[in-house]
Design an enzyme around this catalytic site. Structure first.
Site, short mmCIF file in Angstrom:
data_model
loop_
_atom_site.label_atom_id
_atom_site.label_comp_id
_atom_site.label_asym_id
_atom_site.label_seq_id
_atom_site.Cartn_x
_atom_site.Cartn_y
_atom_site.Cartn_z
N CYS A 290 -66.98 11.61 -20.23
CA CYS A 290 -66.18 11.46 -18.81
C CYS A 290 -66.63 10.28 -18.10
O CYS A 290 -67.80 9.94 -17.96
CB CYS A 290 -66.67 12.75 -17.96
SG CYS A 290 -66.44 12.70 -16.01
N CYS B 53 -60.40 7.21 -17.85
CA CYS B 53 -60.71 8.56 -17.61
C CYS B 53 -60.30 9.13 -18.81
O CYS B 53 -59.16 9.18 -19.56
CB CYS B 53 -59.95 9.11 -16.43
SG CYS B 53 -60.10 10.98 -16.36
N THR B 54 -61.14 10.07 -19.53
CA THR B 54 -60.81 10.78 -20.81
C THR B 54 -59.80 11.51 -20.63
O THR B 54 -59.18 12.09 -21.84
CB THR B 54 -62.03 11.50 -21.40
OG1 THR B 54 -62.80 12.14 -20.40
CG2 THR B 54 -63.11 10.40 -21.75
#
Length: 273
Positions: free
Chosen positions: A80, A190-191
């Site tokens: 994250c 952002c994952t």
């Protein structure tokens, strides 16, 4: 520092995120290191982390990482970007197992990929405001960095919406300023965002290279495990185990996990951490 017995090579890798976004990292680790066991915790009860104060993000990340260490994980992967920015330094001081994050790998890849030296970064409000990406890009003074927060993207992914006119319109609004700056490389900071890569690519155009940290993070995991003699031995443990857990609604998490990860997800555990 929390001291525990040093885990062996057969111990699992612990991965956590505020929700399903970190599954993009888990998927790549599974593909590149197929003999490694994994415990994944999606903190859907408290996520998304992006809008939260940094202190609150650190609190949530600390609680989950502590549990993963208590359960004997040999490595912690902070999958994250917001948590990486808020918690990385604390984590490396607190735990005696390796801690891998997702920001530096993406920066390395973007610096290598750009042709005109203009790189865009998109992420949550928390990630962009932290300056974590900007600080790392400063080590490459020839790179011109343009950042934009895309706060609604995570909510769409957490609801399983990854395509369609509505999300495309929102993406075009977020990304137009970066297009105007002429960026040729865009970091998906952002994952969750790789799950929107089709929409983002359509909005930016095919001439822009999208950079996800997942591939580079998996390379870091492989390198660090190898350096520490912690790679799983397939002759000793030929079948890895996977545990996917959610602190929130396990049914929704199960649906999204199976959609994004496929058959490796056999059961979702509700984690009350």
């Amino acid at each position: 520092m929390i001291e525990r017995p040093i885990p062996g090579a057969d111990a699992p890798i612990g991965i956590f995120d505020s929700g399903v976004g970190g599954l993009t990292v888990a998927r790549t680790i599974i593909d590149q290191l197929p003999h490694e066991s994994i415990i994944y915790i999606g903190d859907t009860a408290n996520g998304p982390y992006g809008p939260l104060p940094i202190a609150r993000v650190r609190e949530h990340a600390l609680r989950i990482a502590d549990e993963l260490v208590e359960r004997g994980c040999k490595m912690i992967v902070i999958a994250c970007n917001t948590a990486s920015a808020a918690f990385l330094r604390d984590a490396r001081e607190r735990y005696d197992v390796p801690v891998v994050e997702v920001i530096l790998p993406a920066v390395r890849r973007a610096v290598a990929a750009t042709r005109n030296g203009k790189v865009g970064v998109i992420g949550t409000v928390g990630t962009i405001n932290s300056g974590a990406y900007q600080d790392l890009f400063a080590a490459s003074p020839s790179i011109e960095v343009h950042a934009a927060a895309c706060p609604r993207f995570v909510d769409f992914v957490e609801r399983g919406i990854t395509s369609g006119r509505q999300i495309l319109n929102i993406a075009e609004g977020y990304l137009e300023p970066l297009q105007a700056q002429g960026v040729d490389t865009l970091v998906l900071g952002c994952t969750h965002y790789p799950l929107l890569s089709g929409v983002i690519q359509l909005a930016m155009g095919d001439h822009v290279t999208l950079v996800s940290s997942a591939e580079e993070t998996a390379k870091d995991v492989l390198r660090i495990l190898s350096q520490n003699d912690l790679l799983a031995d397939p002759t000793m443990h030929p079948t890895p185990t996977y545990s996917f857990e959610s602190t929130g609604d396990p049914e929704l998490f199960s649906q999204l996990s199976r959609r994004f990860l496929g058959p490796v997800v056999t059961q979702i555990r509700h984690n009350m951490v």
